[in-house]
Design an enzyme around this catalytic site. Structure first.
Site, PDB file in Angstrom:
ATOM      1  N   CYS A 172       0.946  -1.198   0.136  1.00 12.28           N
ATOM      2  CA  CYS A 172      -0.087  -0.060  -0.046  1.00 12.28           C
ATOM      3  C   CYS A 172       0.862   1.287   0.062  1.00 12.28           C
ATOM      4  O   CYS A 172       1.942   1.186   0.445  1.00 12.28           O
ATOM      5  CB  CYS A 172      -0.945   0.084   1.230  1.00 12.28           C
ATOM      6  SG  CYS A 172       0.032   0.164   2.672  1.00 12.28           S
TER       7      CYS A 172
ATOM      8  N   HIS B 158       4.937  -6.965   7.613  1.00 12.50           N
ATOM      9  CA  HIS B 158       5.033  -8.377   8.312  1.00 12.50           C
ATOM     10  C   HIS B 158       5.089  -9.271   7.005  1.00 12.50           C
ATOM     11  O   HIS B 158       4.500  -9.814   6.753  1.00 12.50           O
ATOM     12  CB  HIS B 158       3.984  -8.717   9.075  1.00 12.50           C
ATOM     13  CG  HIS B 158       3.891  -7.991  10.428  1.00 12.50           C
ATOM     14  ND1 HIS B 158       2.887  -7.219  10.609  1.00 12.50           N
ATOM     15  CD2 HIS B 158       4.444  -8.062  11.593  1.00 12.50           C
ATOM     16  CE1 HIS B 158       3.311  -6.667  12.008  1.00 12.50           C
ATOM     17  NE2 HIS B 158       4.167  -7.248  12.449  1.00 12.50           N
TER      18      HIS B 158
ATOM     19  N   HIS C 132       2.803   2.264  10.714  1.00 18.70           N
ATOM     20  CA  HIS C 132       1.857   2.014  11.576  1.00 18.70           C
ATOM     21  C   HIS C 132       1.545   3.362  12.712  1.00 18.70           C
ATOM     22  O   HIS C 132       0.581   3.739  13.463  1.00 18.70           O
ATOM     23  CB  HIS C 132       1.913   1.027  12.668  1.00 18.70           C
ATOM     24  CG  HIS C 132       2.052  -0.464  11.724  1.00 18.70           C
ATOM     25  ND1 HIS C 132       1.111  -0.606  10.725  1.00 18.70           N
ATOM     26  CD2 HIS C 132       2.908  -1.307  11.962  1.00 18.70           C
ATOM     27  CE1 HIS C 132       1.521  -1.801  10.224  1.00 18.70           C
ATOM     28  NE2 HIS C 132       2.487  -2.363  10.966  1.00 18.70           N
TER      29      HIS C 132
ATOM     30  N   CYS D 279       2.587   6.626   8.306  1.00 17.95           N
ATOM     31  CA  CYS D 279       1.666   6.922   6.888  1.00 17.95           C
ATOM     32  C   CYS D 279       0.722   8.265   7.199  1.00 17.95           C
ATOM     33  O   CYS D 279       0.265   8.415   8.237  1.00 17.95           O
ATOM     34  CB  CYS D 279       0.884   5.694   6.779  1.00 17.95           C
ATOM     35  SG  CYS D 279      -0.349   5.897   5.593  1.00 17.95           S
TER      36      CYS D 279
ATOM     37  N   GLU E 114      -0.795  -0.349  15.166  1.00 16.29           N
ATOM     38  CA  GLU E 114      -1.561   0.944  14.639  1.00 16.29           C
ATOM     39  C   GLU E 114      -2.291   1.296  15.708  1.00 16.29           C
ATOM     40  O   GLU E 114      -2.502   2.560  16.168  1.00 16.29           O
ATOM     41  CB  GLU E 114      -2.311   0.825  13.373  1.00 16.29           C
ATOM     42  CG  GLU E 114      -2.810   2.118  12.910  1.00 16.29           C
ATOM     43  CD  GLU E 114      -3.746   1.768  11.962  1.00 16.29           C
ATOM     44  OE1 GLU E 114      -3.650   1.147  10.786  1.00 16.29           O
ATOM     45  OE2 GLU E 114      -5.008   2.140  12.012  1.00 16.29           O
TER      46      GLU E 114
ATOM     47  N   THR F 221      -7.275   1.408  10.198  1.00 14.38           N
ATOM     48  CA  THR F 221      -7.247   1.701   8.522  1.00 14.38           C
ATOM     49  C   THR F 221      -7.439   0.633   7.882  1.00 14.38           C
ATOM     50  O   THR F 221      -7.976   0.794   6.636  1.00 14.38           O
ATOM     51  CB  THR F 221      -6.031   2.497   8.197  1.00 14.38           C
ATOM     52  OG1 THR F 221      -4.912   1.628   8.599  1.00 14.38           O
ATOM     53  CG2 THR F 221      -5.775   3.887   9.017  1.00 14.38           C
TER      54      THR F 221
ATOM     55  N   CYS G 137      -8.871   3.346   5.112  1.00 13.37           N
ATOM     56  CA  CYS G 137      -8.113   4.155   4.270  1.00 13.37           C
ATOM     57  C   CYS G 137      -8.555   3.842   2.794  1.00 13.37           C
ATOM     58  O   CYS G 137      -8.967   2.679   2.756  1.00 13.37           O
ATOM     59  CB  CYS G 137      -6.579   4.100   4.503  1.00 13.37           C
ATOM     60  SG  CYS G 137      -5.668   2.466   3.961  1.00 13.37           S
TER      61      CYS G 137
ATOM     62  N   SER H 278       0.939 -11.456   9.006  1.00 15.53           N
ATOM     63  CA  SER H 278       0.491 -10.441   8.587  1.00 15.53           C
ATOM     64  C   SER H 278      -1.020 -10.226   8.767  1.00 15.53           C
ATOM     65  O   SER H 278      -1.978 -11.082   8.155  1.00 15.53           O
ATOM     66  CB  SER H 278       0.678 -10.049   7.144  1.00 15.53           C
ATOM     67  OG  SER H 278      -0.323  -9.114   6.533  1.00 15.53           O
TER      68      SER H 278
HETATM   69  S1  SF4 Z   1      -3.421   3.674   6.387  1.00 10.38           S
HETATM   70 FE1  SF4 Z   1      -3.594   2.392   4.487  1.00 10.38          FE
HETATM   71  S2  SF4 Z   1      -1.987   3.200   3.015  1.00 10.38           S
HETATM   72 FE2  SF4 Z   1      -1.488   3.999   5.129  1.00 10.38          FE
HETATM   73  S3  SF4 Z   1      -0.067   2.191   5.904  1.00 10.38           S
HETATM   74 FE3  SF4 Z   1      -2.045   1.763   6.511  1.00 10.38          FE
HETATM   75  S4  SF4 Z   1      -3.087   0.341   4.932  1.00 10.38           S
HETATM   76 FE4  SF4 Z   1      -1.078   1.333   4.183  1.00 10.38          FE
END
Ligand code: SF4
Length: 288
Positions: free
Chosen positions: A16, A45, A79, A101, A131, A167, A195, A223
Site C-alpha cells: 500500500c 510483516h 503504523h 503513514c 497501529e 485503517t 484508508c 500479517s
Molecule cells: S493507512 Fe492505509 S495506506 Fe497507510 S499504511 Fe495503513 S494500510 Fe497502508
C-alpha cells in the site's frame, strides 16, 4: 486487474502507499550512508522483505534499549506510535525519522480533536495491532478498542462518543459495529477512517473473488491485513489459500481450478505476487 487464461491478478496487490513510502524512506537513508538504521518494530510483516532489509543493516527493534549505537537513525514505521512514545524517542539522543503513514496521522488527528472536546473514543480494530496501540495514545485515557459485534453490544452507554476504525478494517464490519454503538450514545460522531487503498483492495477483492474457483492470497502468515483479506475471500469463494511462497502451493488445486484470482495483503511486495503468478501459470501450462 490483469487477466491471462483465467488467471486474474488484483491490480491492488502489493505494497500500500504507506508501506511503500516507509520502505523507500529506509532505503534512502541507507543509500545516504546512515548506519545503523533501527526501525521501531518490523516495517512490515513479510519475512522475505525484512530479511532483505536486515542484509542491508536495517534492523527491527522492539525497545530503545536495543538501539546500542547512537550514531544511527531511529525510524518510526507506517503504523505510527503513541505521542508518549514519540516524546521518549525524541529525547533519546538519536536522529529520528518519522515514516508514519499520512493516512494514519489523519486518524490520530480525528481522535485527538474529539478527545479534547471530552468525547470517549471507540476504535474498531485489533487491540494488539501496533497501529491501534498508537491510536489509543491519542484518546486522552478515554479510549476502548472493539474487535467484534459482541464486544460492541457489551459496551456501556456514552454521553459523547467518537467512533473510528483501524485503517485496514473490513468496511461492512465497521459500519455494523458503529451502528450498534450509536444506539448507546446521546451524541455520536462516526469517523470512517478505513484508508482509501484498503477500501479499493476490498472492492476489487469482492468483485473478483466471488466468481473465482480458487483465490490465492499472497502474504506473510503473521500479517494481520493479509489474514483479514483471506477471511474476506473465504466469505466469497469456497477455495481460498493463503501462501507466503510458491513452495506452499498444492499443485493439484491449481490444475483443478479454472478461474484463479490472485491477490495480496498491503505488506506483500509485488515481485512476490508476480513470482507466484508465474509459478501458477507455468503449472497450468505444463498440465495441458
Ligand atoms: S493507512 Fe492505509 S495506506 Fe497507510 S499504511 Fe495503513 S494500510 Fe497502508
Amino acid at each position: 486487474m490483469s487477466e491471462e487464461n483465467d488467471i486474474i491478478i488484483a491490480k491492488s496487490a502489493g505494497f500500500c502507499p504507506g508501506v511503500k513510502r516507509a520502505i523507500e524512506c529506509v532505503l534512502e537513508l541507507e543509500e545516504q550512508g546512515n548506519k545503523p538504521i533501527y526501525t521501531i518494530g518490523p516495517l512490515i510483516h513479510n519475512k522475505q522483505v525484512t530479511d532483505n532489509l536486515e542484509s542491508k543493516g536495517i534492523k527491527a527493534i522492539e525497545s530503545l534499549t536495543e538501539a546500542k549505537d547512537k550514531k544511527g537513525v531511529l525510524v518510526i514505521r507506517a503504523h505510527g506510535i503513541t505521542p508518549a512514545f514519540q516524546k521518549e524517542i525524541m529525547n533519546f539522543g538519536m536522529k529520528v525519522v518519522d515514516a508514519t503513514c499520512p493516512l494514519v496521522k489523519k486518524v490520530h488527528n480525528v481522535i485527538e480533536k474529539y478527545a479534547k472536546q471530552g468525547y470517549d473514543t471507540i476504535i474498531v480494530g485489533d487491540s494488539k495491532h501496533a497501529e491501534v496501540i498508537g491510536l489509543m495514545g491519542y484518546t486522552q485515557g478515554k479510549g476502548q478498542v472493539v474487535g467484534n459485534i459482541e464486544e460492541a453490544k457489551n459496551l456501556q452507554n456514552f454521553e459523547k462518543v467518537n467512533i473510528v476504525s483501524q485503517t485496514t478494517q473490513k468496511e461492512a464490519t465497521f459500519l455494523k459495529i458503529a451502528g450498534i454503538i450509536k444506539q448507546k450514545a446521546k451524541v455520536c460522531n462516526i469517523s470512517n477512517t478505513i484508508c482509501h487503498p484498503t477500501k479499493q483492495r476490498q472492492t476489487e477483492t469482492t468483485k473478483y473473488a466471488k466468481d473465482a474457483d480458487l483465490v490465492v492470497v499472497v502474504g506473510g502468515h503473521h500479517s494481520a491485513n493479509t489474514a483479514r483479506l483471506a477471511k474476506l475471500c473465504s466469505d466469497l469463494c469456497k477455495n481460498v489459500i493463503h501462501v507466503e511462497t510458491s513452495e506452499e502451493i498444492n499443485k493439484d488445486i491449481i490444475i483443478n481450478s479454472k478461474k484463479i484470482f490472485i491477490t495480496a495483503g498491503a505488506s506483500t511486495p509485488i515481485w512476490l505476487v508476480e513470482e507466484i503468478a508465474n509459478y501458477i501459470k507455468d503449472l497450468r501450462e505444463k498440465s495441458k
